[in-house]
Design an enzyme around this catalytic site. Structure first.
Site, short mmCIF file in Angstrom:
data_model
loop_
_atom_site.label_atom_id
_atom_site.label_comp_id
_atom_site.label_asym_id
_atom_site.label_seq_id
_atom_site.Cartn_x
_atom_site.Cartn_y
_atom_site.Cartn_z
N ARG A 91 14.87 -3.50 -0.01
CA ARG A 91 13.91 -4.33 0.71
C ARG A 91 14.18 -5.81 0.47
NH1 ARG A 91 10.82 -0.07 -1.60
NH2 ARG A 91 10.05 1.38 -0.05
N ASP A 151 3.12 3.42 -1.21
CA ASP A 151 3.65 4.01 -2.45
C ASP A 151 2.56 4.79 -3.18
OD1 ASP A 151 6.18 2.03 -2.48
OD2 ASP A 151 4.37 0.89 -2.13
N ARG A 154 2.07 8.01 -1.51
CA ARG A 154 3.17 8.92 -1.88
C ARG A 154 2.94 9.51 -3.27
NH1 ARG A 154 7.83 4.86 0.49
NH2 ARG A 154 7.93 5.80 2.55
N HIS A 178 6.24 -3.90 -3.95
CA HIS A 178 6.57 -2.76 -3.08
C HIS A 178 8.09 -2.71 -3.03
CE1 HIS A 178 6.76 0.07 0.18
NE2 HIS A 178 7.26 -0.81 1.02
#
Length: 317
Positions: A91, A151, A154, A178
């Site tokens: 990212r 997240d 998840r 993140h």
């Protein structure tokens, strides 16, 4: 503040994440007006036509393709626009590309007279949320990142599978960036007010099992990207949930990319933490009483973000 009778959302970025978010808004009956903005006009026009067909089975909504100027009377602007993460790319690799794109989005929106809340989801999200705040000149409470919401979802899904529980009954958070320096705040996590580590032990789930779940949660995006090219349903649903808390003034506690003002010994940063979300945007940060090892992880995550943010913004000038 929000109008009670008519709420308007402007979505900037009609790629996989943006269009999935728009679909989630339709399904949930959120907002009476949705304007979709993207450089590819045919796509926004086609999506608006396709999405409006859901009204008869969900709730009435004006859905149309539009421009940045449409943000003038919007309650919320959601930014998903940006270069997508490619296989093998982190990212943070995206930072320079997406800071340039973001700088061309925020200014015209502010110039339109927009006086609502920015919700940022483009990656690297913590850095782009900080940049949105800088570019806009808005108060910090009116700029929110999707942060570690996906997240955290998840993590709860994985723990729910392991412990045979509804993921909504798992009170555990992913915190920090993140990205690759995020961490699971296991030491404070609970299930039905009972410490997660105790529940895990009673169910034969070891500390190593929990570490494996944390690792798999952190790297799940890469698995999805490598197999189907992009992640979008999960993050779009996270954005829908944050949107719902804002438009309905819920005072909901959600994991977001929040601006810190001394919490965790940090400031001048947007980073993943539980926070109160309501019609004013960020209603407050819930400072989790982290264990010493987790405090160190939060500090490390913040240092990574601050350095890359500083370098990225400097490269723009």
């Amino acid at each position: 503040m929000l109008s009670k009778l008519h709420q308007k959302v402007v979505l900037v970025g009609d790629g996989a994440v943006g269009s999935s978010y728009a679909f989630a808004l339709m399904q949930q009956g959120l907002a009476e007006e949705l304007v979709i903005v993207d450089v590819i006009k045919d796509r926004t026009h086609g999506d608006a036509l396709d999405l409006e067909d859901a009204q008869a089975f969900t709730a009435p909504k004006s859905v149309r393709s539009g421009e940045y100027s449409d943000a003038a009377d919007a309650d919320l602007v959601v930014i998903t626009a940006g270069a997508p993460q490619k296989p093998g790319e982190t990212r943070l690799d995206l930072v320079n590309k997406n800071l340039k794109i973001l700088s061309t989005i925020v200014k015209p929106i502010v110039d339109s007279g927009f006086n609502g809340i920015f919700l940022v989801a483009a990656n690297p999200v913590d850095i782009l949320t900080y940049a949105t705040w800088k570019f806009s000149g808005f108060p910090k409470n009116r700029v929110i990142g999707s942060g570690t919401s996906l997240d955290t979802s998840r993590l709860r899904v994985a723990l729910g599978k392991k412990l045979n529980l509804d993921p909504r009954s798992v009170d555990a958070y992913i915190m920090g960036e993140h990205g690759d320096t995020e961490f699971a705040a296991y030491d404070e996590a609970t299930i039905g007010s009972k410490p997660l580590r105790q529940v895990a032990k009673e169910n034969g789930v070891t500390a190593e099992d929990l570490d494996k779940i944390e690792d798999e949660t952190m790297h799940k995006a890469y698995e999805i990207i490598n197999t189907k090219g992009a992640t979008y349903y999960g993050v779009a649903t996270s954005l829908m949930r944050i949107t719902k808390a804002i438009l309905r003034d819920e005072n909901a506690i959600l994991p977001v990319g929040a601006s810190l003002n001394g919490e965790y010994g940090l400031d001048d940063i947007f980073i993943g933490t539980p926070a109160i979300i309501n019609a004013s945007g960020l209603g407050g940060v819930i400072e989790v009483p982290l264990s010493d090892s987790e405090k160190a992880k939060m500090q490390k995550s913040a240092e990574t973000l601050k350095k890359i943010t500083k370098d990225g913004l400097a490269a723009l000038n």
